[in-house]
Motif scaffolding. Structure first.
Motif, mmCIF file in Angstrom:
data_model
loop_
_atom_site.group_PDB
_atom_site.id
_atom_site.type_symbol
_atom_site.label_atom_id
_atom_site.label_comp_id
_atom_site.label_asym_id
_atom_site.label_seq_id
_atom_site.Cartn_x
_atom_site.Cartn_y
_atom_site.Cartn_z
ATOM 1 N N TYR A 694 -4.772 9.122 -15.063
ATOM 2 C CA TYR A 694 -4.197 7.561 -15.459
ATOM 3 C C TYR A 694 -5.070 6.433 -14.969
ATOM 4 N N LEU A 695 -4.974 5.416 -15.608
ATOM 5 C CA LEU A 695 -5.709 4.193 -15.345
ATOM 6 C C LEU A 695 -4.745 2.885 -15.491
ATOM 7 N N VAL A 696 -4.482 2.076 -14.372
ATOM 8 C CA VAL A 696 -3.624 0.963 -14.702
ATOM 9 C C VAL A 696 -4.084 -0.231 -13.913
ATOM 10 N N ASP A 697 -4.359 -1.332 -14.752
ATOM 11 C CA ASP A 697 -5.067 -2.510 -14.354
ATOM 12 C C ASP A 697 -3.801 -3.598 -14.235
ATOM 13 N N VAL A 698 -3.808 -4.044 -13.020
ATOM 14 C CA VAL A 698 -2.771 -5.194 -12.934
ATOM 15 C C VAL A 698 -3.220 -6.253 -12.482
ATOM 16 N N ASN A 699 -2.939 -7.341 -13.307
ATOM 17 C CA ASN A 699 -3.660 -8.748 -12.938
ATOM 18 C C ASN A 699 -2.531 -9.707 -12.209
ATOM 19 N N LYS A 732 1.812 -18.674 6.398
ATOM 20 C CA LYS A 732 1.136 -18.010 5.124
ATOM 21 C C LYS A 732 2.004 -18.088 4.131
ATOM 22 N N PHE A 733 1.586 -17.973 2.880
ATOM 23 C CA PHE A 733 2.403 -18.399 1.520
ATOM 24 C C PHE A 733 2.196 -17.318 0.602
ATOM 25 N N PHE A 734 3.301 -17.312 -0.290
ATOM 26 C CA PHE A 734 3.147 -16.304 -1.429
ATOM 27 C C PHE A 734 2.276 -16.915 -2.417
ATOM 28 N N TYR A 735 1.524 -16.150 -3.133
ATOM 29 C CA TYR A 735 0.634 -16.380 -4.032
ATOM 30 C C TYR A 735 0.011 -15.261 -5.105
ATOM 31 N N ASN A 736 -0.036 -15.511 -6.402
ATOM 32 C CA ASN A 736 -0.664 -14.235 -7.149
ATOM 33 C C ASN A 736 -2.152 -14.522 -6.918
ATOM 34 N N SER A 737 -2.318 -13.432 -5.759
ATOM 35 C CA SER A 737 -3.753 -13.886 -5.283
ATOM 36 C C SER A 737 -4.715 -12.651 -5.676
ATOM 37 N N PHE A 738 -4.341 -11.865 -6.223
ATOM 38 C CA PHE A 738 -5.465 -10.524 -6.515
ATOM 39 C C PHE A 738 -4.979 -9.733 -7.656
ATOM 40 N N SER A 739 -6.172 -8.973 -8.045
ATOM 41 C CA SER A 739 -5.935 -8.111 -9.262
ATOM 42 C C SER A 739 -6.393 -6.867 -8.794
ATOM 43 N N THR A 740 -5.874 -5.759 -9.312
ATOM 44 C CA THR A 740 -6.116 -4.331 -9.042
ATOM 45 C C THR A 740 -6.513 -3.463 -10.280
ATOM 46 N N ARG A 741 -7.349 -2.390 -9.663
ATOM 47 C CA ARG A 741 -7.411 -1.357 -10.692
ATOM 48 C C ARG A 741 -6.977 0.160 -10.034
ATOM 49 N N THR A 742 -6.056 0.798 -10.563
ATOM 50 C CA THR A 742 -5.642 2.043 -9.980
ATOM 51 C C THR A 742 -6.007 3.254 -10.888
ATOM 52 N N LYS A 743 -6.818 4.113 -10.417
ATOM 53 C CA LYS A 743 -7.277 5.453 -11.204
ATOM 54 C C LYS A 743 -6.649 6.801 -10.424
ATOM 55 N N VAL A 773 -9.698 -3.563 -5.419
ATOM 56 C CA VAL A 773 -9.639 -5.026 -5.999
ATOM 57 C C VAL A 773 -10.646 -5.345 -6.798
ATOM 58 N N THR A 774 -10.085 -5.796 -8.173
ATOM 59 C CA THR A 774 -10.945 -6.302 -8.945
ATOM 60 C C THR A 774 -11.410 -7.747 -9.171
ATOM 61 N N LYS A 775 -10.338 -8.594 -8.570
ATOM 62 C CA LYS A 775 -10.574 -10.261 -8.662
ATOM 63 C C LYS A 775 -9.658 -10.799 -7.572
ATOM 64 N N VAL A 776 -10.006 -11.653 -6.945
ATOM 65 C CA VAL A 776 -9.397 -12.754 -5.951
ATOM 66 C C VAL A 776 -9.240 -13.849 -6.786
ATOM 67 N N ALA A 784 -13.019 -22.824 0.397
ATOM 68 C CA ALA A 784 -13.512 -22.278 1.858
ATOM 69 C C ALA A 784 -12.542 -21.496 2.644
ATOM 70 N N TYR A 785 -11.370 -21.549 1.926
ATOM 71 C CA TYR A 785 -10.306 -20.575 2.639
ATOM 72 C C TYR A 785 -10.195 -19.103 1.907
ATOM 73 N N ARG A 786 -11.248 -18.880 1.005
ATOM 74 C CA ARG A 786 -11.172 -17.666 0.435
ATOM 75 C C ARG A 786 -10.819 -16.334 1.210
ATOM 76 N N TYR A 787 -11.345 -16.213 2.449
ATOM 77 C CA TYR A 787 -10.927 -15.123 3.180
ATOM 78 C C TYR A 787 -9.753 -15.011 3.766
ATOM 79 N N ILE A 788 -9.112 -16.334 3.678
ATOM 80 C CA ILE A 788 -7.618 -16.243 4.090
ATOM 81 C C ILE A 788 -6.722 -16.209 3.116
ATOM 82 N N ILE A 789 -6.970 -16.726 2.087
ATOM 83 C CA ILE A 789 -6.110 -16.580 0.672
ATOM 84 C C ILE A 789 -5.772 -15.166 0.248
ATOM 85 N N PHE A 790 -6.923 -14.300 0.362
ATOM 86 C CA PHE A 790 -6.904 -12.676 0.411
ATOM 87 C C PHE A 790 -7.634 -12.248 1.637
ATOM 88 N N ASN A 791 -6.987 -11.655 2.661
ATOM 89 C CA ASN A 791 -7.701 -11.420 3.895
ATOM 90 C C ASN A 791 -8.014 -9.898 3.871
#
Length: 917
Positions: A694-699, A732-743, A773-776, A784-791
């Motif tokens: 299986y392969l699942v991409d979640v954006n 800290k805050f809720f946010y659509n912060s990342f995308s993933t690929r699961t194989k 993780v495929t995208k942040v 400047a806060y990219r490593y805090i947005i998704f640590n």
């Protein structure tokens, strides 16, 4: 809706004018000729059916059809042609395979089985597990038999999340799996979880359903949002409730841990009543469970605190020349206590009590319709104890109230209720099912043995910290029909659904959230006429003492919400047997959310069977998950520990002014694309094998950002005001912060054979998964806060905290009155990431790779008679705990068991008594 029901009753009445015919008979077991209760008896390609009673007998009114189907888990399904006789004697053979079991989830064809399903489905019979397995909760039972299912003890999560054991499929999120009961959507828990598997997510509280009420569990290991709606990105878990009648089953299980701590008990009673003589039933279950307080697993001095106890600033420094260890030891001796007095009490599970009631019922109407209902209530009291507040923690303790410090406790009072009612029958050969399902989950938060340090001696020690609840009401109409003369059989289904979801937060008492030393800061300004006046410049804390109730601060009045949203959905579903060997299916679904708009999803799947020894299957689907209302509106203040040091944090609502000012947008749906390809095989007699890649991409997955610091002078005024108002230093805050690929790759196998006057069953399962993780997504202006947005901590949680390999091996051997069970579960290596600091722009993390572990269970069951059975056994026979934390991680404490793979409770013997009357 009244119009449809009236039409249904009218048509049922007209059909009753036709000639009636009643089929009856008895079902027995081939091995000894004994009656077999609970067998599903149905008329092929219809939804007419009943179950056999305690004597194996059945009675069923025939409206239409030519074939009777008899199915029961553990036995080979049998089809019998309906002839001129009205009486049938049917003998079922013990099953030599499991893939032929009838399934409900994943298909709206009434006769679909695992063997010919175009997507992978596990059908798990709970009855033998409830007799021989060490586990007693549904999540732990599934954890040890299903390779793609993952759940660990809730103590790996924090605060209220420790009361829950959330579930994952295929290594995806706990909120990316959908749960059904009897094929109907179930409501979620109202709790937002921190740490563990579901950081910043809500999930399903499966343990609010008594295990004794469950006949089987079906796990669809494939994306199914087009069939069932939001959340089904990773798959679907369908819990099928028992329909058994005329049998009282009593069971009681007790187990304890190595040091006599963490004792658990679970006692249940299940009884079913026949309603009428045409297949009606009422099955009821009562269950009561207890969990005693547990010590940390591992060595007796695991996590023992080594630093200063009574010295001021004990949580910020080690011993020095002024405050030495000798001074501390002298005070401990004078107080008559040792360092174990300050041990953390949790580590395996919370102290808890559960009481559950459930029912499942149906009443036939004439020949071709029935009214059904199911649901129940559960109540759980769960106590979470956090880190001991040492007497030397001067900003968190009041020595006049607690001269030796205190261990605060969070008492969660969890209520869960659900009710489903419906009517189903036939209208012009179409199967129609009209239903309404309501569910509500509530969390109360009471903090005991605590204080609000900023209030001084005026502080209470017990606090009502507020509560929250969530509900869901779903009305559905589902219509389907099987056309046996089209191609080689075509099933068409369509329907509509209207769902209303609510979420509410209720504030706690003032002392649970207030900051007693908060003072207004005034400034001076001058009018155009030269008049000087005072201005309010904000607030400041004067004495530096921690605000709110320790362990968890209460909800503030401004945190209160009472919100809802509505969802309207329509779907169409087609399954076509193009030839006798080739199946094609497709589904299309449109959902409209009052909050986020329209979402369209689809699914296509196919299966081709060359012969019994080989069938290939594959699917493609799109999916989505709408963010939960709690993720939009939840706000809380709590304490986390970084490097053994207490840090007060605030989680801001996604809809708050601080969130908007920071530049974080409102939440949007997660969207996915999934692919599965695999095969089924019966290469020789009594053996089956399946394999599915299986392969699942979640954006745009929803997560929690890292921690923004109060020392950052560049943060907007709204965020800095939030720190002052809540007395916190990180946010800290809720946010659509990342995308993933699961194989991944899933394997299942089974083999059943006679062996030395007995029967041997062997089961195999494996799941190999990799998440990346495929995208942040970094909001504009916050580069400047990219490593805090998704640590790195959040990245590790979704990629390396879940075992990449899980293997299940199980064997049962039944001979005479004895049943032996042995199994081994392999949990692969994981990597833990722990924050060392909040350094800007990129915090430092410590990574520790944890070795793989094997957990072995064993049990022996003995049937004293047809009524009394007894089982003794051991969970984690060899006391496999996994790795201890690295000493570099916390110099103030001894290393402790991390327990990411399976919770690591250690060796746990158990005993069980079961009676069937």
């Amino acid at each position: 809706m009244k119009k449809y029901i009236l039409l249904l009753f009218l048509l049922v009445s007209l059909k009753s004018i036709a000639q009636q015919r009643t089929l009856s008979g008895v079902v027995t077991i081939s091995e000894d000729g004994s009656a077999l209760p609970g067998v599903n008896v149905s008329i092929k390609h219809t939804k007419q059916g009943t179950i056999t009673d305690a004597d194996g007998r059945f009675s069923l009114n025939l409206v239409k059809g030519t074939t009777l189907v008899f199915s029961f888990i553990g036995f080979t399904a049998k089809e019998v042609a309906i002839g001129s006789s009205n009486e049938y004697k049917v003998v079922l053979e013990p099953s030599t395979h499991t893939l032929g079991e009838v399934q409900v989830v994943g298909s709206r064809n009434a006769n679909r089985t695992k063997l010919d399903s175009p997507v992978p489905v596990d059908v798990i019979d709970l009855k033998p597990l409830l007799e021989s397995a060490p586990q007693v909760s549904i999540t732990q039972l599934l954890q040890y038999v299903s390779p793609s299912f993952h759940s660990v003890n809730g103590s790996n999560a924090g605060d209220a999340g420790s009361a829950l054991n959330l579930s994952q499929l295929r290594g995806l999120g706990v909120d990316q799996v959908l749960v059904l009961v009897n094929g109907k959507r179930r409501h979620k828990s109202s709790n937002i979880n921190w740490g563990g598997l579901g950081n910043g997510a809500t999930g399903y509280d499966l343990n609010s359903i008594p295990t004794a009420s469950i006949e089987r569990v079906e796990i669809l290991r494939d994306g199914a949002a087009a069939q069932y709606g939001s959340d089904a990105i990773a798959g679907v878990i369908n819990i099928v409730l028992s329909k058994s009648t005329d049998q009282l089953t009593l069971s009681s299980t007790a187990s304890t841990r190595r040091r006599g701590d963490g004792t658990t008990t679970r006692t249940n009673a299940n009884y079913g009543f026949a309603l009428g003589k045409t297949g009606g039933y009422l099955n009821t279950t009562a269950e009561f469970a207890t969990q005693a307080i547990s010590l940390l697993p591992g060595k007796d001095d695991a996590a023992l605190y080594l630093g200063p106890v009574y010295g001021g600033g004990a949580n910020t420094r080690n011993y020095d020349a002024i405050y030495t260890k000798e001074i501390d030891e002298a005070i401990l001796k004078e107080r008559g206590i040792d360092r174990h007095y300050f041990d953390r009490r949790g580590g395996g599970s919370n102290k808890a009590k559960d009481a559950l009631l459930f029912f499942n019922a149906a009443i036939p109407l004439k020949q071709n319709a029935e009214v059904y209902a199911f649901g129940g209530i559960s109540h759980r009291n769960s106590q979470f104890t956090a880190v001991y507040r040492l007497p030397g923690w001067t900003e968190r303790n009041n020595a006049f109230l607690y001269p030796d410090g205190f261990l605060p406790a969070m008492e969660n009072i969890i209520s869960d209720k659900s009710l489903a009612v419906g009517i189903k029958g036939k209208i012009h050969n179409w199967d129609v099912d009209i239903s309404n399902v309501y569910g509500k989950n509530s969390f109360g938060n009471v903090i005991t043995n605590s204080l609000n340090a900023s209030l001084g001696l005026k502080t209470p020690t017990t606090f009502d910290a507020g509560s929250y609840n969530a509900s869901q009401n779903t009305g559905s109409i589902d219509i389907s029909r099987y056309f046996d003369k089209a191609l080689k059989g075509v099933n068409i289904a369509f329907g509509a659904q209207y769902r209303v979801e609510t979420y509410q937060i209720i504030a706690g008492e003032e002392a649970s959230y207030s900051k007693g030393d908060l003072r207004t800061v005034y400034g001076l300004d001058t009018t155009a006429a030269g008049i000087i006046y005072n201005t309010k410049e904000g607030s400041i804390g004067l004495n530096g003492l921690s605000p709110g109730s320790q362990i968890h601060a209460g909800f503030r009045p401004e945190n209160q919400v009472n919100v809802n949203r509505s969802i309207l959905a329509g779907y169409a579903d087609v399954e076509a047997n193009i030839t006798t060997n080739w199946l094609v299916s497709g589904a299309l679904r449109l959902e409209n959310f009052s909050q986020i708009g329209n979402v369209t999803t689809y699914k296509v799947a196919t299966k081709y069977s060359f012969s019994n020894w080989l069938g290939i299957r594959g699917s493609h689907n799109t999916g989505f998950r709408a963010p939960d209302l709690a993720q939009f509106y939840y706000t809380e203040t709590s304490t986390s520990f970084q490097q053994g040091r207490a840090i007060d944090q605030v989680t801001a609502s996604n809809q708050s002014a601080a969130t908007r000012a920071l530049g974080i947008p409102t939440l949007t749906p997660e969207k996915s694309k999934g692919y599965t390809f695999g095969f089924t095989s019966q290469p020789f007699k009594n053996f089956e094998l399946t394999a599915d890649a299986y392969l699942v991409d979640v954006n745009n997955r929803v997560g929690n950002t890292g921690n923004f610091s109060a020392t950052d002078v560049n943060l907007p005024q709204e965020v800095r005001s939030l720190f002052v108002q809540t007395g916190t230093t990180q946010a800290k805050f809720f946010y659509n912060s990342f995308s993933t690929r699961t194989k991944g790759l899933e394997l299942t196998g089974s083999y059943r054979t006679p062996f030395r006057r007995g029967t041997l069953n062997l089961l195999f399962g494996a799941n190999f998964v990799k998440n990346e993780v495929t995208k942040v997504n970094t909001p504009k202006g916050l580069e400047a806060y990219r490593y805090i947005i998704f640590n790195d901590g959040e990245k590790a949680r979704v990629t390396s905290h879940i075992p990449g390999t899980k293997i299940n091996l199980q064997g049962t051997y039944k001979v005479g009155k004895l049943t032996y069970m042995a199994r081994a579960i392999y949990f692969g290596s994981v990597t833990n990431a722990s924050a060392l600091n909040a350094t800007f722009p990129q915090p430092d993390y410590f990574y520790q790779k944890l070795k793989p572990i094997w957990v072995v269970d064993a049990s022996v069951a003995y049937a004293f008679s047809k009524i009394i059975h007894a089982t003794i056994g051991v969970n984690n026979l060899f006391n496999e705990l996994g790795d201890y934390s690295d000493p570099k991680l916390s110099a103030l404490n001894n290393p402790s068991i991390i327990g990411l793979q399976n919770g690591s409770a250690g060796i746990q013997p158990f005993v069980r008594i079961t009676a069937r009357l």
